[in-house]
Design an enzyme around this catalytic site. Structure first.
Site, PDB file in Angstrom:
ATOM      1  N   ASP A  70     -32.140  26.325  34.540  1.00 35.16           N
ATOM      2  CA  ASP A  70     -33.340  27.157  34.733  1.00 35.16           C
ATOM      3  C   ASP A  70     -34.638  26.461  34.366  1.00 35.16           C
ATOM      4  O   ASP A  70     -35.255  26.761  33.340  1.00 35.16           O
ATOM      5  CB  ASP A  70     -33.207  28.470  33.961  1.00 35.16           C
ATOM      6  CG  ASP A  70     -32.523  29.515  34.814  1.00 35.16           C
ATOM      7  OD1 ASP A  70     -33.213  30.157  35.613  1.00 35.16           O
ATOM      8  OD2 ASP A  70     -31.288  29.642  34.703  1.00 35.16           O
TER       9      ASP A  70
ATOM     10  N   GLY B 272     -35.453  35.007  41.966  1.00 32.47           N
ATOM     11  CA  GLY B 272     -34.527  34.804  43.068  1.00 32.47           C
ATOM     12  C   GLY B 272     -33.096  35.067  42.686  1.00 32.47           C
ATOM     13  O   GLY B 272     -32.812  35.634  41.635  1.00 32.47           O
TER      14      GLY B 272
ATOM     15  N   LEU C 262     -24.093  35.297  41.679  1.00 31.25           N
ATOM     16  CA  LEU C 262     -23.735  34.811  40.336  1.00 31.25           C
ATOM     17  C   LEU C 262     -24.814  35.197  39.346  1.00 31.25           C
ATOM     18  O   LEU C 262     -24.557  35.407  38.165  1.00 31.25           O
ATOM     19  CB  LEU C 262     -23.647  33.278  40.338  1.00 31.25           C
ATOM     20  CG  LEU C 262     -22.523  32.637  41.133  1.00 31.25           C
ATOM     21  CD1 LEU C 262     -22.777  31.128  41.236  1.00 31.25           C
ATOM     22  CD2 LEU C 262     -21.197  32.911  40.451  1.00 31.25           C
TER      23      LEU C 262
ATOM     24  N   GLU D 132     -24.988  22.044  40.829  1.00 31.67           N
ATOM     25  CA  GLU D 132     -23.698  22.035  40.165  1.00 31.67           C
ATOM     26  C   GLU D 132     -23.309  23.476  39.812  1.00 31.67           C
ATOM     27  O   GLU D 132     -24.144  24.246  39.344  1.00 31.67           O
ATOM     28  CB  GLU D 132     -23.906  21.189  38.902  1.00 31.67           C
ATOM     29  CG  GLU D 132     -22.758  20.916  38.040  1.00 31.67           C
ATOM     30  CD  GLU D 132     -23.200  20.066  36.830  1.00 31.67           C
ATOM     31  OE1 GLU D 132     -22.323  19.751  36.035  1.00 31.67           O
ATOM     32  OE2 GLU D 132     -24.405  19.739  36.689  1.00 31.67           O
TER      33      GLU D 132
ATOM     34  N   GLU E 291     -29.127  36.830  39.040  1.00 29.85           N
ATOM     35  CA  GLU E 291     -30.285  37.427  39.672  1.00 29.85           C
ATOM     36  C   GLU E 291     -31.433  37.350  38.684  1.00 29.85           C
ATOM     37  O   GLU E 291     -31.329  37.886  37.583  1.00 29.85           O
ATOM     38  CB  GLU E 291     -29.980  38.889  40.004  1.00 29.85           C
ATOM     39  CG  GLU E 291     -30.475  39.294  41.339  1.00 29.85           C
ATOM     40  CD  GLU E 291     -29.670  40.444  41.947  1.00 29.85           C
ATOM     41  OE1 GLU E 291     -30.231  41.106  42.800  1.00 29.85           O
ATOM     42  OE2 GLU E 291     -28.499  40.652  41.558  1.00 29.85           O
ATOM     43  N   GLY E 292     -32.479  36.638  39.049  1.00 25.62           N
ATOM     44  CA  GLY E 292     -33.590  36.495  38.115  1.00 25.62           C
ATOM     45  C   GLY E 292     -34.856  37.073  38.691  1.00 25.62           C
ATOM     46  O   GLY E 292     -34.842  37.669  39.771  1.00 25.62           O
TER      47      GLY E 292
ATOM     48  N   VAL F 116     -28.814  33.611  42.800  1.00 26.73           N
ATOM     49  CA  VAL F 116     -27.929  32.455  42.837  1.00 26.73           C
ATOM     50  C   VAL F 116     -26.587  32.900  43.405  1.00 26.73           C
ATOM     51  O   VAL F 116     -26.027  33.910  42.966  1.00 26.73           O
ATOM     52  CB  VAL F 116     -27.726  31.856  41.427  1.00 26.73           C
ATOM     53  CG1 VAL F 116     -26.847  30.609  41.491  1.00 26.73           C
ATOM     54  CG2 VAL F 116     -29.053  31.522  40.772  1.00 26.73           C
TER      55      VAL F 116
ATOM     56  N   ARG G  84     -29.484  32.622  27.831  1.00 29.04           N
ATOM     57  CA  ARG G  84     -29.329  33.073  29.227  1.00 29.04           C
ATOM     58  C   ARG G  84     -29.596  31.940  30.216  1.00 29.04           C
ATOM     59  O   ARG G  84     -29.201  32.030  31.380  1.00 29.04           O
ATOM     60  CB  ARG G  84     -30.260  34.263  29.507  1.00 29.04           C
ATOM     61  CG  ARG G  84     -31.726  33.916  29.393  1.00 29.04           C
ATOM     62  CD  ARG G  84     -32.690  35.066  29.643  1.00 29.04           C
ATOM     63  NE  ARG G  84     -34.050  34.617  29.325  1.00 29.04           N
ATOM     64  CZ  ARG G  84     -34.585  34.628  28.107  1.00 29.04           C
ATOM     65  NH1 ARG G  84     -33.905  35.139  27.102  1.00 29.04           N
ATOM     66  NH2 ARG G  84     -35.786  34.153  27.881  1.00 29.04           N
ATOM     67  N   ASN G  85     -30.305  30.900  29.776  1.00 24.25           N
ATOM     68  CA  ASN G  85     -30.651  29.781  30.649  1.00 24.25           C
ATOM     69  C   ASN G  85     -29.806  28.534  30.411  1.00 24.25           C
ATOM     70  O   ASN G  85     -30.140  27.452  30.892  1.00 24.25           O
ATOM     71  CB  ASN G  85     -32.134  29.440  30.499  1.00 24.25           C
ATOM     72  CG  ASN G  85     -33.012  30.549  31.056  1.00 24.25           C
ATOM     73  OD1 ASN G  85     -32.562  31.333  31.902  1.00 24.25           O
ATOM     74  ND2 ASN G  85     -34.235  30.644  30.572  1.00 24.25           N
TER      75      ASN G  85
ATOM     76  N   ASP H  99     -38.427  27.385  28.415  1.00 20.46           N
ATOM     77  CA  ASP H  99     -37.723  28.668  28.518  1.00 20.46           C
ATOM     78  C   ASP H  99     -36.295  28.533  27.998  1.00 20.46           C
ATOM     79  O   ASP H  99     -35.357  29.082  28.576  1.00 20.46           O
ATOM     80  CB  ASP H  99     -37.738  29.141  29.978  1.00 20.46           C
ATOM     81  CG  ASP H  99     -37.450  30.632  30.132  1.00 20.46           C
ATOM     82  OD1 ASP H  99     -37.425  31.349  29.104  1.00 20.46           O
ATOM     83  OD2 ASP H  99     -37.240  31.074  31.276  1.00 20.46           O
TER      84      ASP H  99
HETATM   85  N1  ADE Z   1     -25.573  31.316  37.540  1.00 18.26           N
HETATM   86  C1  ADE Z   1     -26.778  30.772  37.723  1.00 18.26           C
HETATM   87  N2  ADE Z   1     -26.671  29.493  38.040  1.00 18.26           N
HETATM   88  C2  ADE Z   1     -25.349  29.198  38.060  1.00 18.26           C
HETATM   89  C3  ADE Z   1     -24.589  28.013  38.295  1.00 18.26           C
HETATM   90  N3  ADE Z   1     -25.184  26.864  38.576  1.00 18.26           N
HETATM   91  N4  ADE Z   1     -23.254  28.090  38.186  1.00 18.26           N
HETATM   92  C4  ADE Z   1     -22.676  29.252  37.908  1.00 18.26           C
HETATM   93  N5  ADE Z   1     -23.316  30.381  37.667  1.00 18.26           N
HETATM   94  C5  ADE Z   1     -24.646  30.349  37.740  1.00 18.26           C
END
Ligand code: ADE
Length: 311
Positions: A185, A40, A34, A110, A36-37, A42, A171-172, A167
């Site tokens: 984030d 790490g 979902l 979540e 990529e930071g 997700v 994006r966050n 931050d």
């Molecule tokens: N991308 C990063 N974190 C997420 C999340 N909690 N739900 C959906 N997409 C995400």
């Protein structure tokens, strides 16, 4: 020896209250991450009977970069912050897999079905006013105000809990069901009980300069982070919302150019179709003197008034 024993020797943190059995997580092996930071990835997954919920819950699972101790420390710190907070507009921690010897570390949270706010806004940007991208609702200026209001509610809650986000950027922010905004984030967040501010210990590698208040980049001001510096970044988030996800200061690549630009009194321009009131609100968030920026309760008041007016 597990890295967790080094980071959290007494295992007295979130890990205790939130530990979740790894084998009760179901990943879709074919699905791309979902997100990529720097620290790490997700993944989307299903968790069985998590948090006393029904059989299966769709969740997001964050995992650190392999073999990078910094990214592990960072994720554990993010998890501790998430464990302390509960608010409609802040992403919730559901569980974690941190048992010694049981790696990689997983932080279960979540799931937000519409992804991050920046990409969501870009996908929702009106083309000719009527030709919308498929599957995306046309957003009204009232929606944009509502997004701004919800984010301010989430950040005000964090402020009251003595959490500096540090931050804030589109994006966050995540967009959940019914287009509810969730501040997310917390990798750079700090808990500042008893101080109200945080001084960066050292200059870090990559910094979100375009979202940072000038004093947080200034040696003279001891790189001081505070609620007021979160207000500055919040103003940039409102600008991102009103531009449907534009990049701030697109032609400036060097941090010192941005600082010079700001110190000369110049600011991001008023987005097309952004009302004077909303532009004044963001402008006020960008006062050089931190104490002159509006507090989050004032921001909520002003946005609340505007929402009533556009009802
Ligand atoms: N991308 C990063 N974190 C997420 C999340 N909690 N739900 C959906 N997409 C995400």
């Amino acid at each position: 020896n597990s890295v967790f024993e080094y980071v959290d020797p007494d295992r007295k943190f979130a890990s205790e209250r939130f530990e979740f059995p790894r084998d009760a997580l179901v990943f879709d092996a074919a699905a791309p991450p979902l997100g990529e930071g720097a620290f790490g990835q997700v993944f989307k997954a299903e968790a069985l009977h998590i948090k006393g919920k029904e059989e299966r819950t769709i969740v997001a699972v964050k995992t650190p970069k392999v073999d990078d101790p910094d990214s592990i420390t960072n994720l554990l710190s993010e998890m501790e912050i998430m464990a302390k907070v509960t608010h409609e507009n802040v992403i919730k921690l559901y569980g974690c897999c941190t048992q010694p010897g049981d790696e990689p570390l997983y932080v279960i949270m979540e799931y937000a079905e519409h992804g991050n706010l920046k990409d969501f806004l870009r996908a929702s940007k009106p083309n000719d006013g009527y030709l919308q991208p498929r599957g995306v609702l046309p957003l009204t200026s009232r929606d944009l105000l509502r997004f701004s209001y919800q984010i301010a509610s989430g950040v005000k809650y964090l402020t009251d809990k003595k959490v500096l986000h540090r931050d804030l950027a589109a994006r966050n922010i995540l967009v959940a069901e019914n287009f509810v905004m969730k501040v997310a984030d917390f990798g750079l967040s700090r808990y500042v009980q008893g101080h109200d501010y945080y001084k960066k210990q050292q200059i870090q590698g990559l910094l979100p300069v375009k979202w940072m208040a000038p004093e947080t980049m200034s040696e003279e001001h001891e790189y001081r982070y505070s609620t007021e510096s979160d207000v500055w970044s919040y103003g940039v988030v409102v600008w991102e919302i009103m531009t449907f996800g534009a990049t701030p200061y697109p032609n400036m690549t060097r941090p010192d150019h941005i600082t010079d630009f700001l110190n000369q009194g110049m600011r991001l321009e008023r987005p097309q179709n952004c009302s004077e009131e909303v532009y004044r609100l963001m402008w006020d968030c960008w006062m050089i003197e931190p104490s002159r920026r509006p507090k989050f309760d004032v921001i909520l008041q002003r946005l609340g008034d505007l929402l009533q007016l556009t009802a």
